[in-house]
Design an enzyme around this catalytic site. Structure first.
Site, mmCIF file in Angstrom:
data_model
loop_
_atom_site.group_PDB
_atom_site.id
_atom_site.type_symbol
_atom_site.label_atom_id
_atom_site.label_comp_id
_atom_site.label_asym_id
_atom_site.label_seq_id
_atom_site.Cartn_x
_atom_site.Cartn_y
_atom_site.Cartn_z
ATOM 1 N N ASP A 69 4.794 6.635 -3.868
ATOM 2 C CA ASP A 69 4.112 6.869 -5.275
ATOM 3 C C ASP A 69 4.896 7.737 -6.062
ATOM 4 O O ASP A 69 5.637 8.762 -5.668
ATOM 5 C CB ASP A 69 2.583 7.562 -4.818
ATOM 6 C CG ASP A 69 1.752 6.959 -6.079
ATOM 7 O OD1 ASP A 69 0.932 6.008 -5.786
ATOM 8 O OD2 ASP A 69 1.550 7.746 -6.986
ATOM 9 N N ASP A 125 9.185 6.308 -8.842
ATOM 10 C CA ASP A 125 9.025 5.934 -9.872
ATOM 11 C C ASP A 125 9.379 4.403 -10.007
ATOM 12 O O ASP A 125 10.265 4.125 -9.976
ATOM 13 C CB ASP A 125 9.350 6.556 -11.127
ATOM 14 C CG ASP A 125 8.934 6.194 -12.501
ATOM 15 O OD1 ASP A 125 8.323 5.004 -12.413
ATOM 16 O OD2 ASP A 125 9.062 6.722 -13.488
ATOM 17 N N VAL A 126 8.316 3.540 -9.860
ATOM 18 C CA VAL A 126 8.665 2.133 -9.713
ATOM 19 C C VAL A 126 9.447 1.552 -11.194
ATOM 20 O O VAL A 126 10.227 0.474 -10.902
ATOM 21 C CB VAL A 126 7.239 1.208 -9.749
ATOM 22 C CG1 VAL A 126 6.811 1.320 -8.191
ATOM 23 C CG2 VAL A 126 6.427 1.133 -10.727
ATOM 24 N N TYR A 134 -2.705 -4.419 -20.820
ATOM 25 C CA TYR A 134 -3.076 -4.531 -19.219
ATOM 26 C C TYR A 134 -3.164 -6.068 -18.978
ATOM 27 O O TYR A 134 -2.721 -6.459 -18.091
ATOM 28 C CB TYR A 134 -4.693 -3.810 -18.918
ATOM 29 C CG TYR A 134 -4.595 -3.785 -17.559
ATOM 30 C CD1 TYR A 134 -3.999 -2.730 -16.782
ATOM 31 C CD2 TYR A 134 -5.576 -4.652 -17.098
ATOM 32 C CE1 TYR A 134 -4.268 -2.777 -15.287
ATOM 33 C CE2 TYR A 134 -5.868 -4.551 -15.623
ATOM 34 C CZ TYR A 134 -5.280 -3.551 -14.658
ATOM 35 O OH TYR A 134 -5.326 -3.626 -13.315
HETATM 36 N N1 LIG Z 1 -9.330 -0.777 -9.952
HETATM 37 C C1 LIG Z 1 -9.512 -1.999 -10.252
HETATM 38 O O1 LIG Z 1 -10.656 -2.421 -10.765
HETATM 39 C C2 LIG Z 1 -8.301 -2.811 -10.420
HETATM 40 C C3 LIG Z 1 -8.267 -4.183 -10.625
HETATM 41 C C4 LIG Z 1 -7.469 -5.097 -10.771
HETATM 42 C C5 LIG Z 1 -6.288 -4.533 -10.309
HETATM 43 N N2 LIG Z 1 -5.929 -3.479 -10.056
HETATM 44 C C6 LIG Z 1 -4.516 -3.013 -9.665
HETATM 45 O O2 LIG Z 1 -4.647 -2.116 -8.569
HETATM 46 C C7 LIG Z 1 -3.638 -1.535 -8.325
HETATM 47 C C8 LIG Z 1 -3.908 -0.030 -7.924
HETATM 48 O O3 LIG Z 1 -5.005 0.519 -8.976
HETATM 49 P P1 LIG Z 1 -6.102 1.400 -8.526
HETATM 50 O O4 LIG Z 1 -7.181 0.821 -9.123
HETATM 51 O O5 LIG Z 1 -5.976 1.893 -7.097
HETATM 52 O O6 LIG Z 1 -5.648 2.572 -9.333
HETATM 53 P P2 LIG Z 1 -5.109 4.073 -9.142
HETATM 54 O O7 LIG Z 1 -4.775 4.670 -10.612
HETATM 55 O O8 LIG Z 1 -5.888 4.485 -8.029
HETATM 56 O O9 LIG Z 1 -3.702 4.122 -8.366
HETATM 57 C C9 LIG Z 1 -2.486 3.524 -9.086
HETATM 58 C C10 LIG Z 1 -1.473 4.246 -8.274
HETATM 59 O O10 LIG Z 1 -0.337 3.765 -9.060
HETATM 60 C C11 LIG Z 1 0.600 4.855 -9.011
HETATM 61 N N3 LIG Z 1 1.492 4.886 -10.221
HETATM 62 C C12 LIG Z 1 1.208 4.716 -11.467
HETATM 63 N N4 LIG Z 1 2.506 4.649 -12.182
HETATM 64 C C13 LIG Z 1 3.534 4.741 -11.329
HETATM 65 C C14 LIG Z 1 4.700 4.658 -11.400
HETATM 66 N N5 LIG Z 1 5.649 4.694 -12.346
HETATM 67 N N6 LIG Z 1 5.569 4.585 -9.987
HETATM 68 C C15 LIG Z 1 4.904 4.689 -9.039
HETATM 69 N N7 LIG Z 1 3.491 4.825 -8.799
HETATM 70 C C16 LIG Z 1 2.625 4.847 -9.932
HETATM 71 C C17 LIG Z 1 -0.386 5.959 -9.506
HETATM 72 O O11 LIG Z 1 0.435 7.274 -9.187
HETATM 73 C C18 LIG Z 1 -1.503 5.849 -8.254
HETATM 74 O O12 LIG Z 1 -1.369 6.403 -7.288
HETATM 75 C C19 LIG Z 1 -2.944 -1.345 -9.765
HETATM 76 O O13 LIG Z 1 -1.746 -2.379 -9.972
HETATM 77 C C20 LIG Z 1 -4.129 -1.885 -10.765
HETATM 78 O O14 LIG Z 1 -3.547 -2.486 -12.056
HETATM 79 C C21 LIG Z 1 -7.026 -2.353 -10.182
#
Ligand SMILES: NC(=O)c1ccc[n+]([C@@H]2O[C@H](COP(=O)([O-])OP(=O)(O)OC[C@H]3O[C@@H](n4cnc5c(N)ncnc54)[C@H](O)[C@@H]3O)[C@@H](O)[C@H]2O)c1
Length: 248
Positions: A37, A63-64, A156
């Protein structure tokens, strides 16, 4: 997969879904994991929540949006375990809530760099080792936002739509190499990604889910399936797991 053990790398393993995915895969039989992460703190939290009975675990921050850092994650899998069977590319960011005319180039740029380029970097790094192996499964995290319109969330929605297309194109490009590429399109489950969203925005989203808001655990079956040999004839798919959000 030819070896007795399976190796799974997870990008964006520090958040709500990433931690749940890490728990799931680390606890699956004969599976070793690399969890990664951007945030060292978030990663530490994920590792602290891993099950007691599990395979080996490697961790590193990455960092992705930086291809070199993503390559380092894959290199860690190879150095530690000798192979990479599954890449889960799960990092994602939500731009500030706003209509298109109020969003800045920086808002778009960050969304593009993490949500699109981050997945491109993951695919590139993974196929670099999966092609010589002749096998592999890549699972991207998209969103129902990539197939439905959310007001005030254009970066998004647009970038998640790109993730769905990216999975399809990669599926076609790498099928002959024995690599499957799919994505999961979650509906809304509460996580840190919603920090800063006004409660009325969350309420407006919640009422559109016939089964109500989900949890990260509700999504794990789709990832396990896509990562497994049970999905050996599934590629280019966008699996919707959304409590009925996209059904109407
Ligand atoms: N929460 C929702 O309702 C939802 C719905 C659909 C899709 N998603 C997707 O699910 C995935 C996980 O989201 P989540 O809800 O657990 O959110 P979250 O914010 O809890 O987790 C996102 C993670 O991505 C990491 N991150 C951000 N930028 C980064 C980078 N440049 N390099 C590496 N890591 C990075 C953050 O540190 C964090 O740990 C995401 O792709 C999000 O778009 C979430």
């Amino acid at each position: 997969m030819t070896g007795a053990r399976r190796v799974v790398a997870i990008l964006g393993a520090g958040g709500t879904l990433g931690a749940a995915l890490s728990r799931r895969f680390a606890g699956e039989p004969a599976t070793d994991v690399v969890v990664s992460d951007l945030s060292a703190d978030a990663l530490e939290h994920t590792v602290a929540g891993l099950p007691d009975v599990r395979g080996a675990v490697e961790t590193l921050t990455a960092d992705v949006s930086d291809p070199t850092q993503v390559e380092a994650v894959v290199a860690r899998a190879i150095d530690a375990f000798g192979r990479l069977d599954v890449l889960i590319s799960n990092a994602g960011v939500l731009a500030p809530n706003g209509r298109i005319h109020n969003l800045s180039v920086d808002d778009w740029d960050r969304s593009y760099r993490v949500n699109v380029l981050g997945n491109v970097n993951g695919i590139k790094a993974a196929v670099g080792v999966m092609r010589p192996q002749g096998s592999g499964s890549i699972v991207l995290t998209a969103s129902v936002a990539g197939m439905t319109a959310w007001s005030h969330a254009a970066p998004y929605c647009a970038t998640k739509a790109a993730v769905i297309q990216l999975a399809k194109v990669a599926a076609v490009e790498y099928a002959r190499d024995g690599i499957r590429v799919n994505c999961v399109c979650p509906g809304t489950f509460l996580s840190q990604i919603h920090d800063g969203l006004p409660p009325e925005a969350i309420d407006a989203i919640a009422v559109k889910h016939p089964l109500g808001l989900g949890s990260a655990d509700d999504l794990l079956g789709a990832y396990s399936y896509l990562a497994s040999d049970a999905a050996r004839w599934t590629t280019g798919a966008a699996i919707v797991v959304d409590g009925g959000y996209a059904a109407p």
